[in-house]
Design a protein around this motif. Structure first.
Motif, PDB file in Angstrom:
ATOM      1  N   ILE A 138       1.923  52.416 -26.786  1.00 36.29           N
ATOM      2  CA  ILE A 138       3.563  51.560 -27.041  1.00 36.29           C
ATOM      3  C   ILE A 138       4.246  51.823 -27.754  1.00 36.29           C
ATOM      4  O   ILE A 138       5.516  52.128 -27.539  1.00 36.29           O
ATOM      5  CB  ILE A 138       2.429  49.924 -27.999  1.00 36.29           C
ATOM      6  N   SER A 183       5.415  55.040 -28.301  1.00 33.87           N
ATOM      7  CA  SER A 183       6.256  56.082 -27.580  1.00 33.87           C
ATOM      8  C   SER A 183       6.988  55.944 -26.850  1.00 33.87           C
ATOM      9  O   SER A 183       8.594  55.607 -26.763  1.00 33.87           O
ATOM     10  CB  SER A 183       5.325  57.437 -26.437  1.00 33.87           C
ATOM     11  N   ILE A 184       6.784  53.902 -25.946  1.00 37.19           N
ATOM     12  CA  ILE A 184       7.822  53.800 -25.195  1.00 37.19           C
ATOM     13  C   ILE A 184       8.736  53.069 -25.888  1.00 37.19           C
ATOM     14  O   ILE A 184       9.727  53.622 -25.662  1.00 37.19           O
ATOM     15  CB  ILE A 184       6.900  52.611 -24.314  1.00 37.19           C
ATOM     16  N   THR A 185       8.241  52.280 -26.829  1.00 35.82           N
ATOM     17  CA  THR A 185       9.790  51.963 -27.462  1.00 35.82           C
ATOM     18  C   THR A 185      10.236  53.551 -28.350  1.00 35.82           C
ATOM     19  O   THR A 185      11.623  53.076 -28.228  1.00 35.82           O
ATOM     20  CB  THR A 185       8.770  51.482 -29.259  1.00 35.82           C
ATOM     21  N   ALA A 234      11.410  56.260 -26.598  1.00 37.74           N
ATOM     22  CA  ALA A 234      12.209  55.977 -25.343  1.00 37.74           C
ATOM     23  C   ALA A 234      12.853  55.003 -24.917  1.00 37.74           C
ATOM     24  O   ALA A 234      13.585  55.524 -25.079  1.00 37.74           O
ATOM     25  CB  ALA A 234      10.920  56.076 -24.305  1.00 37.74           C
TER      26      ALA A 234
END
Lengths: 118, 104, 164, 384
Positions: B67, B69-71, B73
């Motif tokens: 989560i 890492s998605i942020t 990105a």
């Protein structure tokens, strides 16, 4: 657990087949008589001037940007909402800090006039 | 799930990573490069989720990592695209070979 | 071969195929659409890995959010919507890069196959979303609050850069 | 009599038993899945065709006209006539269009709202997949519809199409944020994202506990649907028909279908989350569900018959400057009330009272916060 998701695959296939089936049936039935004038793009009957792929203003990008930031926020807020009534009031404070920091960003955008359309 | 070996996921993730790497290093278009980077990040996320499921299914760290890492990105895409737009506005191009202000 | 294995191979093929189509398509807009297909494929892989919440987040943020951001950026730079005339979509070093990528892939493949991973196939128990929510409030409180600062910085920075 | 009440699960059980004698277990499962999905699809398509008729009839009545009345009794066969016309109409693809994207876009526009029905509980035990991410899945899947619109607008290579698509997507993404936030108040009470749980926790319909959330959800879903008063993307007087200007025949019908299917999805999610889903006395559960859906849809049509179109700046400003802050305040209010009155242990009436106090305070705070802007807007209007 995966069996629960398997039906989503079936759903996907059906959801794809419905429009494809409708379009295919229409393709068989309907007439095909294109001619150059008919196949021009429609801009109220006037001949088109210039390229259609015009440049848009940066305002669109700003809205998408604020949207993405708040979208990411949901990845954190939804688990928090699910857990909240088993956590107690400190969770509310921690959450308020998180949201307040993001709201500061929204307020900044607001004050700077980034949210105005103009 | 149980009958898929872990290495399958790792191979797919590394293939996706290499495709993204190729895209990021070979496109002329700055937005194309950014899309390559996003795909690379996705490949890394597949690895993280696979390791979480196969090696530490009881710990949450893998999912939290994904989560975050998605942020990152999303933040990266937002700032990166803003930079590309700024460059486009001042130099009227998105071909990064034309942008060589800091080159020798 | 079991049904899940077939599903895995199908999903992976779609994901990798879309990613390949993305890096090779001439028009940036079409490349972005292929990128979305790859994102959806990755979400399906998450479902196979029993991470349903992450799959939904992947769809919501990548396919619904970041994709729209990229497509909007493409619309704001009109010249890139068509293939650049006279120029290839790749730069001069693309053959070298392709070789490096292929080499790296071969290496990673060997690594994935040869390593003896300490696999621990326990069932995932408990309400995953609840555990995540509690985790963010207890063990992972610091990353949770730090990401909000990251998001704030990204928001402010991107607005400043994008508007003159 | 009991059979009528849980007709869905009964039929599934009987079919499973029957099939079990002839097929292996996995085939039975697969057949049941396909049958249930097909049933939902047929239900949605029939509702869609009926809604096109109903909308024209209701709007006509509101405008003192009669509406469709030539085909069949009361014009009831009008949708069939429309379908035949759409089928046999020539389909024009502009020569300059990007063909592949142009042809795929209608499919991509229709598929996501259809997929959202996977998590809708149509009645007691009548849910295709009670995922633990239920509501999040519905939101995420519906957000994919924007891509189809952008594809349609871009590939037509028509200025009106592209402008319409950009407007539509900007509007949809802006209103997605308040929609997501408005659902959170409910999720905090239920402690689960699964639709089945959300329904079973509603001893009192959540619209009574969370009226502010419901209003914000309703407004933002109208904006998501691009319907009046938020139909700027399709403003006929400005940009022809928006993103589907170039589409004709069956492809155009796909865009119409996507719009109406999204209306049904939005009404179904709203019913499940705020109106108590299929719960209700006397009548069978699925009848209650249908009744509630049609109430929401009727209000939507009422809006369309009554309200004028907003301006773009008003629309975006309303999303970010009003809906988002108010939705956040609502979450904060719910947090405090849940802390004081835990939802699982207190009597429903106590909860209703607590939320009533909370909502009144919330309303006062909102009115105080927005007093100056409203006064300024009123002065601007009267001054101009």
């Amino acid at each position: 657990m995966l069996a629960n998701y398997a039906i989503l695959a079936v759903f996907m296939v059906v959801a794809g087949l419905v429009p494809i089936g409708a379009l295919a049936t229409a393709w068989v039935i309907r007439p095909h008589k294109p001619n150059p004038v008919k196949s021009e793009i429609y801009e109220c009957g006037i001949e088109t001037v210039g390229e259609a792929w015009v440049q848009f203003k940066v305002q669109y990008y700003i809205y998408a940007l604020v949207f993405v930031i708040f979208d990411v926020e949901t990845a954190f807020l939804y688990p928090w909402a699910v857990a909240y009534n088993r956590l107690g009031v400190f969770a509310l404070f921690e959450m308020s800090i998180f949201v307040a920091i993001l709201l500061a960003g929204l307020l900044y955008a607001w004050r700077k006039g980034a949210l105005e359309w103009v | 799930m149980p009958d898929i070996p872990l290495s399958w996921y790792l191979i797919v993730a590394s293939a996706l990573f290499c495709i993204g790497l190729f895209g990021a290093l070979s496109r002329r278009n700055a937005i194309g490069i950014l899309m390559g980077i996003e795909v690379m990040l996705n490949a890394v996320n597949i690895n993280l989720v696979a390791f979480w499921r196969y090696i530490t299914p009881q710990a949450l760290t893998g999912q939290v990592f994904v989560i975050v890492s998605i942020t990152v990105a999303a933040a990266e895409a937002a700032v990166g695209l803003a930079l590309i737009l700024a460059i486009f506005r001042s130099r009227d191009t998105v071909n990064i070979e034309d942008v060589h202000l800091m080159k020798w | 071969m079991s049904i899940t294995q077939v599903a895995f191979i199908l999903i992976s093929a779609i994901t990798l195929g879309s990613a390949l189509a993305m890096v090779t398509s001439r028009t940036v807009f079409v490349a972005a659409l292929w990128m979305v297909a790859a994102f959806v494929g990755v979400a399906a892989l998450y479902i196979l890995l029993e991470a349903g919440f992450l799959a939904a987040i992947q769809l919501l943020i990548y396919a619904g959010g970041i994709a729209v951001l990229i497509l909007f950026a493409i619309m704001l730079t009109p010249r890139v919507m068509q293939p650049m005339e006279g120029l290839s979509r790749f730069n001069d070093q693309w053959m070298f890069v392709a070789a490096v990528s292929a080499f790296l892939f071969a290496g990673l493949w060997a690594l994935a196959i040869r390593t003896d991973w300490p696999v621990n196939l326990q069932r995932v128990t408990g309400d995953n979303i609840f555990l995540l929510g509690r985790g963010f409030m207890t063990q992972y409180l610091l990353p949770f609050e730090v990401t909000s600062i990251l998001l704030l910085v990204a928001l402010v920075g991107a607005i400043v850069i994008a508007r003159d | 009599m009991q059979f009528i009440y849980d007709i869905g699960p009964r039929i599934v059980a009987i079919t499973a038993q029957f099939l079990g004698q002839h097929f292996p277990a996995w085939a039975v499962q697969l057949i049941l899945m396909i049958v249930s999905v097909a049933t939902i699809a047929v239900f949605v398509l029939i509702t869609f065709m009926f809604l096109t008729y109903l909308e024209r009839k209701i709007i006509a009545r509101m405008q003192d006209r009669i509406g469709p009345n030539r085909v069949g009794p009361l014009g009831l066969l009008q949708p069939v006539a429309d379908a035949i016309k759409m089928m046999t109409k020539e389909d024009i693809t502009p020569t300059v269009a990007h063909r592949a994207a142009y042809n795929i876009a209608p499919v991509l526009v229709v598929a996501p709202p259809l997929m959202a029905f996977a998590v809708i509980p149509f009645g007691k035990g009548m849910i295709a997949a009670d995922l633990n991410i239920g509501i999040l899945y519905a939101v995420a899947i519906s957000s994919l519809g924007t891509l189809g619109l952008l594809m349609a607008g871009w590939s037509s290579r028509n200025k009106f199409s592209l402008i319409g698509a950009m407007r539509a997507v900007a509007q949809m993404v802006s209103y997605e944020v308040p929609m997501i936030l408005s659902l959170m108040g409910v999720l905090m009470i239920t402690g689960s994202l699964a639709m089945g749980q959300i329904v079973s926790k509603q001893a009192v319909p959540f619209i009574i506990l969370q009226p502010v959330a419901f209003i914000i959800y309703f407004i933002s879903s109208i904006a998501e649907l691009n319907r009046t008063p938020f139909d700027i993307p399709e403003a006929e007087s400005e940009i022809v028909a928006g993103y589907h200007t170039e589409y004709s025949g069956m492809k155009f019908a796909m865009f119409m279908m996507s719009e109406y299917v999204s209306v049904i999805v939005m009404a179904a999610v709203g019913t499940t989350v705020f109106l108590g889903g299929w719960r209700g006395p006397v009548l069978p559960s699925y009848i209650w569900f249908l009744l509630k859906i049609y109430v929401i849809i009727f209000v939507l049509m009422w809006f369309r018959g009554t309200l004028p179109r907003l301006r773009v700046d008003q629309l975006q400003g309303f999303a970010w400057k009003f809906c988002v802050p108010v939705a956040l305040l609502n979450i904060f209010m719910s947090g405090i009330v849940i802390f004081l009155v835990p939802p699982n242990t207190t009597h429903p009436l106590v909860q209703v009272a607590a939320y009533a106090v909370g909502n009144i305070i919330l309303a006062i705070v909102v009115l105080l916060l927005y007093r100056r802007p409203t006064a300024r807007a009123a002065a601007a209007v009267s001054g101009a």
